[in-house]
Design a protein around this motif. Structure first.
Motif, PDB file in Angstrom:
ATOM      1  N   VAL A 116       6.379  -1.144  -7.366  1.00 22.93           N
ATOM      2  CA  VAL A 116       5.351  -0.163  -7.036  1.00 22.93           C
ATOM      3  C   VAL A 116       5.917   0.968  -6.179  1.00 22.93           C
ATOM      4  CG1 VAL A 116       4.615  -1.490  -5.004  1.00 22.93           C
ATOM      5  CG2 VAL A 116       3.041   0.147  -6.038  1.00 22.93           C
ATOM      6  N   PHE A 117       6.921   0.681  -5.360  1.00 27.05           N
ATOM      7  CA  PHE A 117       7.491   1.686  -4.474  1.00 27.05           C
ATOM      8  C   PHE A 117       8.717   2.374  -5.050  1.00 27.05           C
ATOM      9  CE2 PHE A 117       5.836  -1.731  -1.583  1.00 27.05           C
ATOM     10  CZ  PHE A 117       4.680  -1.048  -1.215  1.00 27.05           C
ATOM     11  N   LEU A 118       9.377   1.746  -6.023  1.00 26.94           N
ATOM     12  CA  LEU A 118      10.665   2.240  -6.478  1.00 26.94           C
ATOM     13  C   LEU A 118      10.622   3.022  -7.778  1.00 26.94           C
ATOM     14  CD1 LEU A 118      12.815  -0.935  -5.720  1.00 26.94           C
ATOM     15  CD2 LEU A 118      12.384   1.041  -4.249  1.00 26.94           C
ATOM     16  N   LEU A 119       9.674   2.701  -8.654  1.00 31.82           N
ATOM     17  CA  LEU A 119       9.630   3.360  -9.954  1.00 31.82           C
ATOM     18  C   LEU A 119       8.881   4.683  -9.866  1.00 31.82           C
ATOM     19  CD1 LEU A 119       8.870   0.282 -12.234  1.00 31.82           C
ATOM     20  CD2 LEU A 119      11.074   1.431 -11.860  1.00 31.82           C
ATOM     21  N   PRO A 120       9.321   5.696 -10.606  1.00 35.96           N
ATOM     22  CA  PRO A 120       8.646   7.000 -10.585  1.00 35.96           C
ATOM     23  C   PRO A 120       7.200   6.872 -11.058  1.00 35.96           C
ATOM     24  CG  PRO A 120      10.785   7.144 -11.672  1.00 35.96           C
ATOM     25  CD  PRO A 120      10.496   5.685 -11.492  1.00 35.96           C
ATOM     26  N   ASN A 169       9.500  -4.201   4.243  1.00 40.46           N
ATOM     27  CA  ASN A 169       9.467  -3.235   5.348  1.00 40.46           C
ATOM     28  C   ASN A 169      10.836  -2.622   5.592  1.00 40.46           C
ATOM     29  OD1 ASN A 169       6.746  -3.637   5.768  1.00 40.46           O
ATOM     30  ND2 ASN A 169       7.015  -5.081   7.456  1.00 40.46           N
ATOM     31  N   GLU A 170      11.871  -3.472   5.603  1.00 40.07           N
ATOM     32  CA  GLU A 170      13.208  -2.974   5.912  1.00 40.07           C
ATOM     33  C   GLU A 170      13.825  -2.191   4.768  1.00 40.07           C
ATOM     34  OE1 GLU A 170      16.010  -5.339   7.959  1.00 40.07           O
ATOM     35  OE2 GLU A 170      14.514  -6.552   8.976  1.00 40.07           O
ATOM     36  N   MET A 171      13.534  -2.580   3.523  1.00 42.81           N
ATOM     37  CA  MET A 171      14.169  -1.937   2.382  1.00 42.81           C
ATOM     38  C   MET A 171      13.412  -0.726   1.850  1.00 42.81           C
ATOM     39  SD  MET A 171      17.041  -3.279   1.799  1.00 42.81           S
ATOM     40  CE  MET A 171      18.003  -4.740   2.174  1.00 42.81           C
ATOM     41  N   THR A 172      12.093  -0.723   1.959  1.00 39.14           N
ATOM     42  CA  THR A 172      11.325   0.386   1.381  1.00 39.14           C
ATOM     43  C   THR A 172      10.595   1.230   2.418  1.00 39.14           C
ATOM     44  OG1 THR A 172       9.215  -0.802   1.108  1.00 39.14           O
ATOM     45  CG2 THR A 172      10.885  -1.115  -0.604  1.00 39.14           C
ATOM     46  N   GLY A 173      10.397   0.690   3.619  1.00 42.29           N
ATOM     47  CA  GLY A 173       9.643   1.422   4.637  1.00 42.29           C
ATOM     48  C   GLY A 173       8.153   1.391   4.388  1.00 42.29           C
ATOM     49  N   HIS A 174       7.697   0.558   3.463  1.00 43.09           N
ATOM     50  CA  HIS A 174       6.275   0.458   3.127  1.00 43.09           C
ATOM     51  C   HIS A 174       5.719  -0.902   3.541  1.00 43.09           C
ATOM     52  CE1 HIS A 174       5.987   4.157   0.730  1.00 43.09           C
ATOM     53  NE2 HIS A 174       7.179   3.849   0.237  1.00 43.09           N
ATOM     54  N   ASP A 175       4.398  -0.918   3.756  1.00 44.09           N
ATOM     55  CA  ASP A 175       3.702  -2.163   4.061  1.00 44.09           C
ATOM     56  C   ASP A 175       3.351  -2.849   2.743  1.00 44.09           C
ATOM     57  OD1 ASP A 175       2.050  -4.213   4.812  1.00 44.09           O
ATOM     58  OD2 ASP A 175       0.690  -3.000   6.011  1.00 44.09           O
ATOM     59  N   TRP A 176       3.977  -3.972   2.503  1.00 48.73           N
ATOM     60  CA  TRP A 176       3.817  -4.727   1.256  1.00 48.73           C
ATOM     61  C   TRP A 176       2.365  -5.088   0.980  1.00 48.73           C
ATOM     62  CZ3 TRP A 176       3.873 -10.525   1.761  1.00 48.73           C
ATOM     63  CH2 TRP A 176       3.738 -11.161   0.526  1.00 48.73           C
ATOM     64  N   THR A 177       1.584  -5.410   2.011  1.00 45.79           N
ATOM     65  CA  THR A 177       0.219  -5.914   1.824  1.00 45.79           C
ATOM     66  C   THR A 177      -0.858  -4.839   1.914  1.00 45.79           C
ATOM     67  OG1 THR A 177      -0.033  -6.428   4.183  1.00 45.79           O
ATOM     68  CG2 THR A 177       0.886  -8.156   2.761  1.00 45.79           C
ATOM     69  N   CYS A 178      -0.496  -3.585   2.136  1.00 47.01           N
ATOM     70  CA  CYS A 178      -1.495  -2.517   2.299  1.00 47.01           C
ATOM     71  C   CYS A 178      -2.131  -2.158   0.956  1.00 47.01           C
ATOM     72  CB  CYS A 178      -0.845  -1.289   2.916  1.00 47.01           C
ATOM     73  SG  CYS A 178      -1.998   0.084   3.171  1.00 47.01           S
ATOM     74  N   ALA A 179      -3.453  -2.299   0.880  1.00 45.73           N
ATOM     75  CA  ALA A 179      -4.163  -2.053  -0.382  1.00 45.73           C
ATOM     76  C   ALA A 179      -4.032  -0.614  -0.846  1.00 45.73           C
ATOM     77  CB  ALA A 179      -5.638  -2.415  -0.223  1.00 45.73           C
ATOM     78  N   ARG A 180      -3.820   0.322   0.069  1.00 47.64           N
ATOM     79  CA  ARG A 180      -3.716   1.741  -0.306  1.00 47.64           C
ATOM     80  C   ARG A 180      -2.499   2.021  -1.179  1.00 47.64           C
ATOM     81  NH1 ARG A 180      -4.970   2.302   5.186  1.00 47.64           N
ATOM     82  NH2 ARG A 180      -2.793   2.822   5.653  1.00 47.64           N
TER      83      ARG A 180
END
Length: 215
Positions: A116-120, A169-180
């Protein structure tokens, strides 16, 4: 033709992998899960178990939290995951490269791998987060792994949640569980997993047809 990419992030025991397989079969899409492991291992020149032990985890985290713990008999010690000859960041970047390569070539369902965070982002991309209360996940894990006690299942889930959250968190800088971060965040304990898979199919197809969708 609009490309289709469905990403599924999941808590352990929430049924995300099973749901992903159902969605892939229903839509005739490629299912991506362990293939990333196999390709990463091949490109690093190591066995798949080494990559598996390092996936969605942080080496320093494992060493810090588990390095000195013992399990079972007093003389039976925990062995940290093999380090290999590559860093966590190098492994993550290799997995990202492989994931992007596959997703650019084929319509697919991606389970895990921070897809979800890595693919365009594009019009045909739909992202899902599967979660559930711990009591539901414990029971499901016990049905998957034979002879696993409730205590051990609960400990396994707790450790999986903690290490996966740290990794994201460490690899993407995103919150894995955040519904947004997702198009759909769903409690998989509320209805049969087959019905959830059909819901994902329906909503992802609606997004593809929606005016003004990203892409």
């Amino acid at each position: 033709m609009i490309k289709t990419t469905i990403t599924i992030s999941r808590q352990m025991g929430a049924g995300g992998s099973y749901i992903g397989q159902l969605v892939a079969k229903r839509l005739g899409l490629k299912y991506i899960d362990r293939e990333v492991l196999s390709l990463a291992a091949r490109e690093f020149g190591c066995d798949e178990e080494t990559v598996l032990a390092r996936s969605e985890r942080i080496t320093s985290f494992w060493e810090r939290v588990l390095g000195g713990l013992s399990f079972g008999a007093p003389d039976s010690h925990y062995n940290p995951p093999p380090l290999g000859n590559f860093s966590d960041r190098e492994l993550f970047e290799k997995q990202t490269q492989i994931l992007k390569r596959i997703a650019s070539q084929e319509d697919c369902v991606v389970v895990g791998w921070a897809g979800v965070f890595l693919l365009p982002r594009h019009r045909g991309m739909y992202s899902v987060f599967c979660h559930a209360p711990k009591r539901f996940r414990v029971k499901r894990v016990q049905t998957i792994y034979e002879n696993l006690s409730e205590e051990k299942a609960r400990a396994l889930i707790t450790e999986s949640d903690r290490t996966r959250e740290t990794y994201f968190n460490e690899m993407t800088g995103h919150d894995w569980t955040c519904a947004r971060n997702y198009n759909l965040s769903i409690d998989t304990s509320l209805q049969p997993l087959e019905e959830i898979a059909e819901l994902i199919v329906t909503l992802s197809e609606k997004q593809r047809r929606a005016p003004g969708a990203p892409g």
